[in-house]
Design an enzyme around this catalytic site. Structure first.
Site, short mmCIF file in Angstrom:
data_model
loop_
_atom_site.label_atom_id
_atom_site.label_comp_id
_atom_site.label_asym_id
_atom_site.label_seq_id
_atom_site.Cartn_x
_atom_site.Cartn_y
_atom_site.Cartn_z
N GLN A 100 0.83 -1.20 0.00
CA GLN A 100 0.00 0.00 0.00
C GLN A 100 0.87 1.26 0.00
O GLN A 100 0.35 2.37 -0.09
CB GLN A 100 -0.90 0.01 1.24
CG GLN A 100 -1.87 -1.17 1.30
CD GLN A 100 -2.64 -1.20 2.61
OE1 GLN A 100 -3.71 -0.61 2.72
NE2 GLN A 100 -2.10 -1.90 3.60
N HIS A 118 -1.11 1.40 -4.59
CA HIS A 118 -1.48 2.82 -4.63
C HIS A 118 -0.55 3.67 -5.47
O HIS A 118 -0.56 4.89 -5.38
CB HIS A 118 -1.55 3.38 -3.20
CG HIS A 118 -2.60 2.74 -2.36
ND1 HIS A 118 -2.56 2.73 -0.99
CD2 HIS A 118 -3.73 2.06 -2.70
CE1 HIS A 118 -3.62 2.09 -0.52
NE2 HIS A 118 -4.34 1.66 -1.54
N CYS A 181 1.76 19.66 -18.23
CA CYS A 181 2.35 18.59 -19.04
C CYS A 181 3.05 19.18 -20.25
O CYS A 181 2.47 20.00 -20.97
CB CYS A 181 1.24 17.63 -19.47
SG CYS A 181 1.78 16.35 -20.64
#
Length: 277
Positions: A100, A118, A181
Site C-alpha cells: 500500500q 497505490h 504537461c
C-alpha cells in the site's frame, strides 16, 4: 514476543507467502505512518482525489507542500524489514508482495515481484494524455518556475514534517506557480491513488494474482483501515487461508488473524528470515 514469534514462524514454515505491507513497514526508514500508536494528529487531512482533480487551489497547495517535502522522501532508504522481504523472495519463500506504500522502498531493497497498489510518488502522470514523468524532473521544473517568487523567499520559515509534508498558509501558497504537461499542457498529478480514488483494474488484477500464488497471507505494518488492503484479508478469511499479522497496534483484520505479532517490522522480519532458513 518469543512465544508469538515462534508460532508465527511455525505458521509460515514450508508455505508460499503472499505479503501485504503498509506504512508501518517504512517507519524505520523515517517515513511516518498514518495511524500508528505514536503518530501525532495531522494539522490537515491528506488531499482527496476529487479535490486535486477539480480544484486548482488544492493542486497549488499540494505541489507547494510537495516541493518542500519531496527531497526528504527521495532520500529515504530501505530498512532491515524491506531487505528481509527481498531476501525471502530470493529464496522462493515470498511468492508475491502487495504494498500500500508509495515510497518505492521495496524495489530499492531488491524485491522484484511487487504490486504497488497505490502507485508511486517517484512518477508523475498527465491526467489528459497519460504521459509519465520522473518526479525529479518535475521538481526541477517547479523550482525553476518559482525561483523568484515571494513563496520561495519565505519557504525557509516553514516547518517540514518527517514524512515530507508541510503545513503552509493560504497566503504563502497563493502565488505558487504550477507547471503543466510538456506534451499536451494538461494537469499533472502524482502517479498515486489519493484518498477517495480507485485502484486501477490492471493493478488490482496483478494484486489478486499475487494473492493467489500464496498459501498464507502475511500482513506487515498495516492497520488495514483502508479497504484497498483489507479486501485481501477478507478474501483470505473467506477461503480459509491462514492470516498472520505483524503490526504495532490493533488492526481491522485482527479477528481474522491466525496469529498476531505486535512488533516492529525492521526487528521481526530479519529474525523471521533467519528462522525460515
Amino acid at each position: 514476543m518469543d512465544a508469538a514469534f515462534e508460532r508465527l514462524a511455525q505458521l509460515l514454515r514450508g508455505r508460499r507467502i503472499t505479503v501485504l505491507t503498509g506504512a508501518g513497514c517504512s517507519t524505520e526508514s523515517g517515513i511516518p505512518d498514518y495511524r500508528g500508536p505514536t503518530t501525532p494528529p495531522r494539522a490537515r487531512p491528506p488531499i482527496q482525489h476529487r479535490e486535486f482533480v477539480d480544484r486548482e487551489d488544492h493542486r497549488r497547495r499540494y505541489w507547494a507542500r510537495s516541493l518542500l517535502g519531496w527531497p526528504r522522501l527521495a532520500q529515504a532508504t530501505p530498512n532491515a524489514g524491506h531487505r528481509a522481504l527481498a531476501e525471502l523472495e530470493d529464496r522462493g519463500i515470498v511468492a508475491g508482495l502487495i504494498t500500500q506504500n508509495v515510497d518505492g522502498l521495496h524495489h530499492a531493497a531488491g524485491s522484484r515481484d511487487v504490486v504497488e497498489l497505490h502507485g508511486a510518488l517517484a512518477r508523475v502522470r498527465c491526467l489528459t494524455c497519460s504521459a509519465l514523468y520522473p518526479r525529479t524532473e518535475l521538481q526541477a521544473r517547479l523550482l525553476a518556475a518559482n525561483a523568484s517568487s515571494r513563496w520561495t523567499e519565505r519557504a525557509h520559515e516553514v516547518a517540514i514534517a518527517p514524512d515530507g509534508d508541510a503545513e503552509l498558509s493560504d497566503e504563502l501558497v497563493a502565488d505558487f506557480a504550477l507547471v503543466a504537461c510538456e506534451a499536451c499542457g494538461g494537469v499533472l498529478m502524482p502517479d498515486v491513488v489519493f484518498f477517495g480514488g480507485s485502484v486501477p483494474r490492471p493493478t488490482l488484477d496483478a494484486a489478486w494474482a499475487a494473492f493467489d500464488r500464496g498459501e498464507v497471507l502475511l500482513v506487515v505494518g498495516s492497520s488495514l483501515t483502508v479497504f484497498s488492503g483489507y479486501r485481501f484479508v477478507r478474501r483470505a478469511a473467506e477461503r480459509s487461508v491462514p492470516i498472520a499479522i505483524l503490526n504495532q497496534g490493533p488492526t481491522r483484520g485482527d479477528e481474522h488473524a491466525t496469529i498476531r505479532l505486535d512488533a516492529r517490522a525492521g526487528h521481526a522480519l530479519p529474525a523471521l528470515a533467519r528462522a525460515l532458513s
